[in-house]
Design a protein around this motif. Structure first.
Motif, PDB file in Angstrom:
ATOM      1  N   VAL A 182       0.866  -1.170   0.000  1.00  0.00           N
ATOM      2  CA  VAL A 182       0.000   0.000   0.000  1.00  0.00           C
ATOM      3  C   VAL A 182       0.907   1.225   0.000  1.00  0.00           C
ATOM      4  CG1 VAL A 182      -1.689   1.316   1.328  1.00  0.00           C
ATOM      5  CG2 VAL A 182      -1.919  -1.167   1.130  1.00  0.00           C
ATOM      6  N   LYS A 183       0.837   1.998  -1.063  1.00  0.00           N
ATOM      7  CA  LYS A 183       1.740   3.141  -1.232  1.00  0.00           C
ATOM      8  C   LYS A 183       1.104   4.414  -0.692  1.00  0.00           C
ATOM      9  CE  LYS A 183       4.396   1.637  -5.219  1.00  0.00           C
ATOM     10  NZ  LYS A 183       4.919   2.097  -6.524  1.00  0.00           N
ATOM     11  N   PRO A 184       1.928   5.457  -0.498  1.00  0.00           N
ATOM     12  CA  PRO A 184       1.344   6.744  -0.106  1.00  0.00           C
ATOM     13  C   PRO A 184       0.224   7.140  -1.063  1.00  0.00           C
ATOM     14  CG  PRO A 184       3.734   6.853   0.044  1.00  0.00           C
ATOM     15  CD  PRO A 184       3.408   5.523  -0.581  1.00  0.00           C
ATOM     16  N   ALA A 185      -0.896   7.546  -0.508  1.00  0.00           N
ATOM     17  CA  ALA A 185      -2.079   7.825  -1.317  1.00  0.00           C
ATOM     18  C   ALA A 185      -1.853   9.009  -2.237  1.00  0.00           C
ATOM     19  CB  ALA A 185      -3.270   8.085  -0.412  1.00  0.00           C
ATOM     20  N   GLU A 186      -2.492   8.948  -3.399  1.00  0.00           N
ATOM     21  CA  GLU A 186      -2.416  10.036  -4.376  1.00  0.00           C
ATOM     22  C   GLU A 186      -3.468  11.121  -4.106  1.00  0.00           C
ATOM     23  OE1 GLU A 186      -0.275  10.266  -6.971  1.00  0.00           O
ATOM     24  OE2 GLU A 186       0.729   8.347  -6.645  1.00  0.00           O
ATOM     25  N   SER A 187      -4.397  10.852  -3.189  1.00  0.00           N
ATOM     26  CA  SER A 187      -5.465  11.812  -2.896  1.00  0.00           C
ATOM     27  C   SER A 187      -5.963  11.593  -1.476  1.00  0.00           C
ATOM     28  CB  SER A 187      -6.633  11.623  -3.876  1.00  0.00           C
ATOM     29  OG  SER A 187      -7.258  10.370  -3.649  1.00  0.00           O
ATOM     30  N   PRO A 188      -6.574  12.616  -0.868  1.00  0.00           N
ATOM     31  CA  PRO A 188      -7.198  12.416   0.442  1.00  0.00           C
ATOM     32  C   PRO A 188      -8.241  11.302   0.431  1.00  0.00           C
ATOM     33  CG  PRO A 188      -6.935  14.744   0.026  1.00  0.00           C
ATOM     34  CD  PRO A 188      -6.555  14.036  -1.258  1.00  0.00           C
ATOM     35  N   TYR A 189      -8.998  11.179  -0.661  1.00  0.00           N
ATOM     36  CA  TYR A 189      -9.964  10.080  -0.758  1.00  0.00           C
ATOM     37  C   TYR A 189      -9.261   8.737  -0.609  1.00  0.00           C
ATOM     38  CZ  TYR A 189     -12.788   6.476  -2.981  1.00  0.00           C
ATOM     39  OH  TYR A 189     -13.440   5.299  -3.243  1.00  0.00           O
ATOM     40  N   GLY A 190      -8.190   8.532  -1.387  1.00  0.00           N
ATOM     41  CA  GLY A 190      -7.443   7.282  -1.293  1.00  0.00           C
ATOM     42  C   GLY A 190      -6.880   7.068   0.096  1.00  0.00           C
ATOM     43  N   ASN A 191      -6.452   8.148   0.729  1.00  0.00           N
ATOM     44  CA  ASN A 191      -5.895   8.043   2.081  1.00  0.00           C
ATOM     45  C   ASN A 191      -6.958   7.601   3.079  1.00  0.00           C
ATOM     46  OD1 ASN A 191      -3.626   8.224   3.761  1.00  0.00           O
ATOM     47  ND2 ASN A 191      -4.165  10.284   4.427  1.00  0.00           N
ATOM     48  N   THR A 192      -8.196   8.082   2.908  1.00  0.00           N
ATOM     49  CA  THR A 192      -9.249   7.654   3.832  1.00  0.00           C
ATOM     50  C   THR A 192      -9.511   6.155   3.713  1.00  0.00           C
ATOM     51  OG1 THR A 192     -11.126   8.102   2.331  1.00  0.00           O
ATOM     52  CG2 THR A 192     -10.385   9.907   3.750  1.00  0.00           C
ATOM     53  N   LYS A 193      -9.396   5.607   2.504  1.00  0.00           N
ATOM     54  CA  LYS A 193      -9.604   4.171   2.328  1.00  0.00           C
ATOM     55  C   LYS A 193      -8.457   3.377   2.955  1.00  0.00           C
ATOM     56  CE  LYS A 193     -13.524   4.428   0.168  1.00  0.00           C
ATOM     57  NZ  LYS A 193     -14.772   4.019   0.856  1.00  0.00           N
ATOM     58  N   GLN A 194      -7.226   3.855   2.788  1.00  0.00           N
ATOM     59  CA  GLN A 194      -6.079   3.178   3.407  1.00  0.00           C
ATOM     60  C   GLN A 194      -6.217   3.151   4.924  1.00  0.00           C
ATOM     61  OE1 GLN A 194      -2.447   5.089   2.203  1.00  0.00           O
ATOM     62  NE2 GLN A 194      -2.565   4.374   0.086  1.00  0.00           N
ATOM     63  N   ILE A 195      -6.508   4.306   5.507  1.00  0.00           N
ATOM     64  CA  ILE A 195      -6.577   4.400   6.973  1.00  0.00           C
ATOM     65  C   ILE A 195      -7.787   3.637   7.500  1.00  0.00           C
ATOM     66  CG2 ILE A 195      -6.835   5.990   8.910  1.00  0.00           C
ATOM     67  CD1 ILE A 195      -5.259   8.052   7.226  1.00  0.00           C
ATOM     68  N   ALA A 196      -8.904   3.668   6.779  1.00  0.00           N
ATOM     69  CA  ALA A 196     -10.087   2.909   7.208  1.00  0.00           C
ATOM     70  C   ALA A 196      -9.774   1.422   7.258  1.00  0.00           C
ATOM     71  CB  ALA A 196     -11.255   3.182   6.268  1.00  0.00           C
ATOM     72  N   GLU A 197      -9.046   0.915   6.274  1.00  0.00           N
ATOM     73  CA  GLU A 197      -8.640  -0.492   6.311  1.00  0.00           C
ATOM     74  C   GLU A 197      -7.770  -0.766   7.539  1.00  0.00           C
ATOM     75  OE1 GLU A 197      -6.883  -2.214   2.890  1.00  0.00           O
ATOM     76  OE2 GLU A 197      -8.558  -1.746   1.546  1.00  0.00           O
ATOM     77  N   GLU A 198      -6.873   0.159   7.862  1.00  0.00           N
ATOM     78  CA  GLU A 198      -6.019  -0.016   9.045  1.00  0.00           C
ATOM     79  C   GLU A 198      -6.858  -0.023  10.324  1.00  0.00           C
ATOM     80  OE1 GLU A 198      -3.225   3.167   8.802  1.00  0.00           O
ATOM     81  OE2 GLU A 198      -2.165   2.314   7.066  1.00  0.00           O
ATOM     82  N   ILE A 199      -7.861   0.855  10.383  1.00  0.00           N
ATOM     83  CA  ILE A 199      -8.756   0.892  11.540  1.00  0.00           C
ATOM     84  C   ILE A 199      -9.453  -0.456  11.711  1.00  0.00           C
ATOM     85  CG2 ILE A 199     -10.915   1.883  12.425  1.00  0.00           C
ATOM     86  CD1 ILE A 199     -10.014   4.560  11.120  1.00  0.00           C
TER      87      ILE A 199
END
Length: 339
Positions: free
Chosen positions: A142-159
């Protein structure tokens, strides 16, 4: 079995409600109508023969979520769609995306904490960023997100992964979808953007029918066969059925904990190829122009879906021509029968 569908009047949510009923489940919808239309409930009723239970409130309101959970203790599964979802808008309005996408998830998890529920999360291929290897598998970094939207999906999966690791009673599957398009075979539900469409296919259909003057292709200098971005497009009905498959997998005694699955066709199409497929399948010529690249866009991505085939016993069935023709049928329906 009652299944809570958050964002259940949205594009993917409404199709999933229909497929849940087809599979024998009893869906209960929560939607705040911020990016959907309450009349979709009537459209769903025309397809399934009755109007499913619907509750209108904002999942970011913790008290409202707790009250709902207290009054609905018999929920056996949750499919969580409710979120802001436009890549471009998220770059412009990051705080809106972090608020909506995290508060809603945390509130619903806390409200049913301790209950042995099956939880399906609406994730995205954006968690991969620009993959090093294509097709991308679930094991890709999982790479650094290209957008805040993508970042919310990455962090939600981590949660969700952390919640399960902490000994929660939840079973969780995150479905990383690629690009949902198309519409129900009845043409009674489909993608219904509010304002200017943020996604390619509704912009195509609105341009073809005359609601938009022209379509802009964002960039033609990418390292792809024709210079436009490549995506893995999946028919929304196939995608909806993947959520049913995820619930059925978690209902089996052998499933515990947390897992992720790619949900796509395993094939990539450029933007220009999608335009061509639309023109060929509908006979409509599109007025389009080439514009500059769009901030937050990934150059190319498509998925390896072998894990979904083997473990979920699910596979996409509809091809790109069916995606385009069904989207066009929906556009014609909604033009003639405004909601």
């Amino acid at each position: 079995m009652k299944i809570l569908v958050t964002g259940g009047l949205g594009f993917i949510g409404s199709h999933t409600v229909v497929e849940l009923v087809n599979a024998g489940y009893d869906p209960v919808i929560i939607d705040d109508l911020s990016n959907s239309n309450v009349r979709i409930l009537d459209q769903i009723a025309k397809i399934i023969g009755y109007k499913p239970a619907f509750h209108e409130f904002d999942l970011c309101d913790a008290k409202a979520v707790k009250d709902f959970a207290a009054n609905n203790p018999d929920i056996s599964g949750i499919i969580h769609f409710a979120a802001s979802k436009a890549v471009g808008e998220s770059v412009q309005l990051p705080l809106k995306y972090y608020r909506n996408n995290f508060y809603s998830l945390i509130n619903i998890l806390q409200a049913y904490e301790g209950s042995p529920l099956n939880f399906v999360f609406s994730s995205s291929c954006t968690v991969y960023g620009q993959p090093d290897v294509l097709p991308v598998t679930e094991d890709a970094p999982v790479k650094p997100a290209e957008s805040p939207y993508g970042n919310t999906k990455q962090i939600a999966e981590e949660i969700l992964r952390d919640v399960v690791a902490a000994g929660s009673a939840y079973k969780v599957i995150a479905l990383r979808y690629f690009n949902p398009v198309g519409a129900h075979d009845s043409a009674m539900i489909g993608e219904l953007p509010i304002g200017v469409p943020q996604n390619l296919v509704p912009f195509i259909t609105q341009t073809a029918i005359g609601k938009r003057e022209k379509l802009t292709v964002f960039g033609d200098k990418y390292d792809t066969p024709d210079g436009s971005c490549i995506r893995d497009y999946i028919h929304v009905v196939d995608l909806a059925r993947a959520h049913v498959a995820a619930l059925k997998l978690m209902e089996q005694s052998g499933f515990n904990g947390y897992d992720v699955f790619n949900i796509g066709t395993g094939k990539g199409y450029t933007v220009l190829e999608v335009i061509s497929a639309f023109e060929q399948s509908t006979g409509k010529k599109l007025n389009y122009q080439i514009g500059p690249p769009r901030s937050g866009d990934i150059e190319k991505v498509w998925g390896d879906v072998s894990k979904s085939t083997q473990k979920l016993h699910w596979k996409a069935e509809r091809d790109i021509d069916t995606m385009m023709s069904s989207a066009w049928a929906w556009e014609n329906y909604i033009t003639q029968n405004p909601l």
